[in-house]
Design a protein around this motif. Structure first.
Motif, mmCIF file in Angstrom:
data_model
loop_
_atom_site.group_PDB
_atom_site.id
_atom_site.type_symbol
_atom_site.label_atom_id
_atom_site.label_comp_id
_atom_site.label_asym_id
_atom_site.label_seq_id
_atom_site.Cartn_x
_atom_site.Cartn_y
_atom_site.Cartn_z
ATOM 1 N N ILE A 33 -13.706 -43.465 -65.115
ATOM 2 C CA ILE A 33 -13.659 -42.995 -63.971
ATOM 3 C C ILE A 33 -12.817 -41.327 -63.892
ATOM 4 O O ILE A 33 -13.509 -40.560 -63.376
ATOM 5 C CB ILE A 33 -11.654 -43.577 -63.274
ATOM 6 N N LEU A 73 -16.214 -40.008 -63.527
ATOM 7 C CA LEU A 73 -16.998 -40.367 -61.857
ATOM 8 C C LEU A 73 -16.837 -38.981 -61.120
ATOM 9 O O LEU A 73 -16.700 -38.565 -60.122
ATOM 10 C CB LEU A 73 -17.164 -41.844 -61.617
ATOM 11 N N GLU A 74 -15.114 -38.658 -61.913
ATOM 12 C CA GLU A 74 -14.544 -37.642 -60.622
ATOM 13 C C GLU A 74 -15.359 -36.626 -61.442
ATOM 14 O O GLU A 74 -15.164 -35.439 -59.942
ATOM 15 C CB GLU A 74 -13.076 -37.553 -61.399
ATOM 16 N N CYS A 105 -17.613 -50.791 -61.014
ATOM 17 C CA CYS A 105 -16.108 -51.432 -60.314
ATOM 18 C C CYS A 105 -16.093 -52.612 -59.988
ATOM 19 O O CYS A 105 -16.544 -52.895 -59.305
ATOM 20 C CB CYS A 105 -15.711 -49.281 -59.459
ATOM 21 N N ALA A 156 -20.604 -46.349 -61.272
ATOM 22 C CA ALA A 156 -19.636 -46.660 -60.265
ATOM 23 C C ALA A 156 -19.976 -48.328 -59.979
ATOM 24 O O ALA A 156 -19.107 -48.898 -59.414
ATOM 25 C CB ALA A 156 -20.339 -45.824 -58.757
ATOM 26 N N VAL A 216 -13.942 -48.973 -66.500
ATOM 27 C CA VAL A 216 -15.026 -48.070 -65.670
ATOM 28 C C VAL A 216 -14.826 -46.481 -66.318
ATOM 29 O O VAL A 216 -13.382 -45.748 -66.363
ATOM 30 C CB VAL A 216 -14.374 -47.833 -64.073
ATOM 31 N N ILE A 233 -15.098 -44.197 -55.568
ATOM 32 C CA ILE A 233 -15.712 -44.756 -56.700
ATOM 33 C C ILE A 233 -16.658 -45.443 -55.365
ATOM 34 O O ILE A 233 -17.600 -45.669 -55.871
ATOM 35 C CB ILE A 233 -15.047 -45.527 -57.457
#
Lengths: 465, 277
Positions: free
Chosen positions: A114, A117-118, A42, A39, A112, A64
């Motif tokens: 993403i 991370l989600e 970002c 994260a 990144v 994030i």
């Protein structure tokens, strides 16, 4: 200080040799430490290009930023405010063509992660946070029906329920989830996760009625007569396409939908379930999309010695998610790109015993923008297979359009909608997902469901004023 | 959950069940089918609806215990529940216009599906010869119902133990030779029987409708397992059928594809009885 590593924080995956023989999830996901590290890559850009790539408008830099601080529950709440199925989209979205393709970090190095991370946020909250009872929205006294409990229908239902609507979802199968349950395999999207997301919708007050084939047991008009003020049709992909080549009626030729439904929904890979499936030695999967990858990797897990992907263009044009292609290759799926099936061969008992293929080369771009494949004359050859799986797409389900007067469809059978509002040609009826677009992605279907929910809300408010 | 309102054993292999399914009962028409799943681990199995009672909200199914899934169903009793029943699926039978006389041909348990066709046509005022074939007398089912639903019931047995001695195709040929002018023939039963009925009617150009029973999973036009070749084209029995013009059906392909899992079925250990079958 942002983490200036040019590469995504690696994620732990099951060893390819091991996972190619089991149905457990391939990617194990980030630990909290890994998630915070990733994260911090970002840049929290002012103009947020990543968000423009998201069909459901997740506020990506906002969530994030919470992950960086280790505030995972809050991060999840940010995602959840616009995306009703984060654990699903974190796993199955083609991020490399959506949010991540727009990420500034992708200019020099990798964007990144993403998607990962989600997924992390959704998994973390599911596993660690006692499910604080969801506050049921106050009902506004209006009823809406949703046809189909797949990604578009569930999203539409969730958004409407949050606004206070009394939502009933009608599902033809015995289980809600649509393609998330019957199509996408356990090793890519565990069914327990889908069930968890659906339970969340039920807690919101969404009523899901299974075993209800709308268009047969009740028509769209009958639903309207029963007091539903608007209807969203998300009936999904329909009849599988075949190539029209010789031998498609042989025993051992499957559509990918049938093959995957037997495995995913009907659990044919487990010994104590009754649904049978062919145990193949050598399998050809025709097509280059995610469905083809899922079928090929499932066939491998069922014990096949050889599994081939037969795709008539090159790897560059392949529509499947990059990550799935990569995973499939690692697992030993053999990619025969620039190849096309010509004929399926059968033995004296009508069983598949081989396939004749022809080599292809790329010519000028066609209407899809991709370079069109042309057969190389005289390059036919035999492939030794005992099973052929066709994963070349579907045409929309005819049940609703053929039983609903006034519902317009185009010549391909897809429901015609106003793209802004998802309104169909029939008053009070909206539609989205594969029923409108033909076979597409989970996230696009969700985007359509979301858009429709907003316009259904507007329509009902306007009507009652 | 769907409650079994009535169970009747018709012969040692064939069972009739009335199932409480008011939504389906209100809509189902002759020729349509349902898909059931007995329990969580069960297969999805298609069965044609033999009758329906809109007032009491029940549908009638008649089935032969052939494999694990029908055995599981057969083991249930009145008051028990079936986990899932979905329908009505498929297109209801469409008859030729202005028909005056038809032969409805049923074979074995297929008579249970031929019966609602016969009943409907008979009630429409059409003259119905109902030709019902069985291997022998002891497996004859729903004789009284069939008699009531037809103008002339011709029961045939392969071994001659009851009624006409011979196959349904012999009887049909005899009736045609005897001057019966059929506007349409409807054949429902084992695939070979339907194939041979079509061979009898073809030289006379009598339109012959068959009700196909291919392998199927979802039944709503998604899996494509039920595809059959009709007039050289792919058709899906769940959305285009299950009725097709028998003179255009590739029966040999259907028979082969229906046998897809025969080997697996043979070595299957029955979860219910522990028997290997």
């Amino acid at each position: 200080m942002p983490n200036m590593s040019p590469n995504k924080t690696p994620v732990t995956e099951q060893d390819p040799k091991v996972r190619a023989r089991n149905f457990k999830e391939v990617t194990l996901g980030y630990t909290p430490e890994q998630a915070m590290l990733e994260a911090s890559r970002c840049l929290n850009c002012k103009n947020r290009p990543c968000t423009t790539g998201c069909p459901v408008g997740v506020k990506i830099p906002d969530f994030i930023a919470k992950v960086v601080e280790g505030r995972f529950e809050e991060a999840y709440a940010v995602i959840k405010s616009t995306n009703s199925l984060p654990a699903v989209t974190g796993r199955v979205c083609p991020q490399e063509r959506q949010c991540e393709s727009k990420c500034v970090r992708g200019v020099k190095g990798e964007p990144v992660a993403i998607g990962r991370l989600e997924r992390f946020c959704a998994d973390y909250v599911r596993e660690n946070c006692s499910s604080a009872s969801i506050e049921k929205p106050v009902l506004n006294g209006h009823k809406v029906a949703v046809v189909g409990a797949g990604p578009s229908g569930l999203t539409c239902a969730g958004d409407l329920a949050k606004l206070g609507y009394d939502v009933s979802v009608f599902e033809a199968f015995h289980t809600a989830g649509g393609v998330l349950m019957y199509g996408i395999p356990e090793f890519r999207l565990p069914k327990a996760i889908v069930s968890h997301e659906i339970d969340g919708l039920k807690e919101l007050g969404v009523d899901i009625e299974t075993n209800m084939v709308i268009g047969k047991v009740l028509s769209i008009d009958e639903l309207l007569e029963r007091g539903y003020e608007a209807i969203f049709v998300g009936s999904g992909a329909g009849l599988p396409r075949f190539m029209g080549i010789e031998g498609e009626g042989l025993v051992g030729v499957y559509s990918a939908n049938e093959y995957l439904t037997r495995i995913n929904l009907m659990k044919a890979y487990l010994d104590d379930y009754d649904t049978p499936i062919k145990r193949s030695r050598s399998v050809a999967v025709c097509g280059g999309g995610n469905v083809a990858m899922d079928a090929a990797r499932s066939a491998m897990r069922l014990g096949a010695e050889h599994v081939y992907i037969i795709y008539r263009r090159s790897l560059d044009e392949m529509p499947a998610r990059k990550e799935e292609v990569h995973h499939a290759m690692e697992e030993g799926i053999e990619f025969l790109v620039l190849n096309n099936p010509v004929k399926i061969d059968g033995d004296e008992n009508g069983n598949v015993c081989g396939m004749t293929c022809i080599k292809m080369e790329l010519g000028e771009p066609d209407e899809s923008g991709r370079r069109s494949p042309v057969a190389v004359e005289g390059s036919e050859y035999e492939l030794d297979v005992d099973t052929v799986i066709m994963a070349i797409g579907t045409s929309p389900n005819p049940l609703i359009r053929s039983t609903t007067p006034g519902l317009e469809a185009n010549k391909r059978g897809c429901l015609v909608v106003d793209e802004e509002s998802m309104r169909t040609s029939k008053d009070a009826v909206y539609a989205g997902g594969d029923a409108v677009t033909g076979a597409a992605t989970v996230i696009l279907a969700m985007g359509a469901g979301k858009k429709a929910a907003a316009h259904i809300d507007e329509y009902i408010k306007h009507k009652n004023n | 959950m769907f409650r079994i309102a009535q169970k009747r054993i018709l012969n040692d292999q064939v069972i009739l069940m009335k199932i409480e399914a008011p939504y389906i009962a209100a809509k189902v028409d002759a020729g349509q089918f349902i898909i059931y799943r007995v329990d969580e681990r069960g297969e999805r199995v298609p069965l044609t609806v033999a009758d329906s009672d809109k007032v009491n909200g029940t549908i009638t199914i008649i089935f032969q215990t052939v494999g694990g899934s029908t055995q599981k169903l057969a083991a249930l009793n009145e008051g028990d529940y079936i986990l899932d029943v979905v329908g009505p699926l498929g297109v209801a039978t469409e008859y030729e216009k202005d028909i005056k006389r038809v032969a409805v041909v049923g074979g074995g348990v297929g008579c249970a599906i031929a019966y609602p066709q016969s009943k409907k046509l008979h009630n429409m005022g059409v003259y119905v010869d109902l030709i019902a074939g069985f291997r022998s007398k002891d497996i004859v089912i729903i004789e009284d119902e069939m008699k009531e639903a037809s103008d002339a019931l011709h029961i045939c047995t392969d071994d001659g133990s009851y009624g006409y001695h011979g196959f349904v195709t012999n009887k049909l040929q005899e009736l045609i030779d005897g001057g019966a002018k059929y506007d349409e023939v409807i054949a429902i039963g084992p695939v070979p029987m339907m194939k041979f009925v079509c061979k009898v009617t073809e030289p006379y150009g009598i339109k012959t409708l068959v009700s196909l029973n291919p392998i199927m999973v979802d039944g709503t036009g998604m899996c494509g397992g039920c595809r059959v070749t009709v007039d050289g084209k792919i058709k899906y029995a769940c959305v285009d059928g299950p009725d097709f013009d028998g003179h255009k059906v590739d029966f040999d392909e259907l028979m082969r594809r229906n046998g897809t899992y025969r080997n697996q079925e043979k070595s299957h250990v029955c979860n219910l009885t522990g028997e290997v079958r």
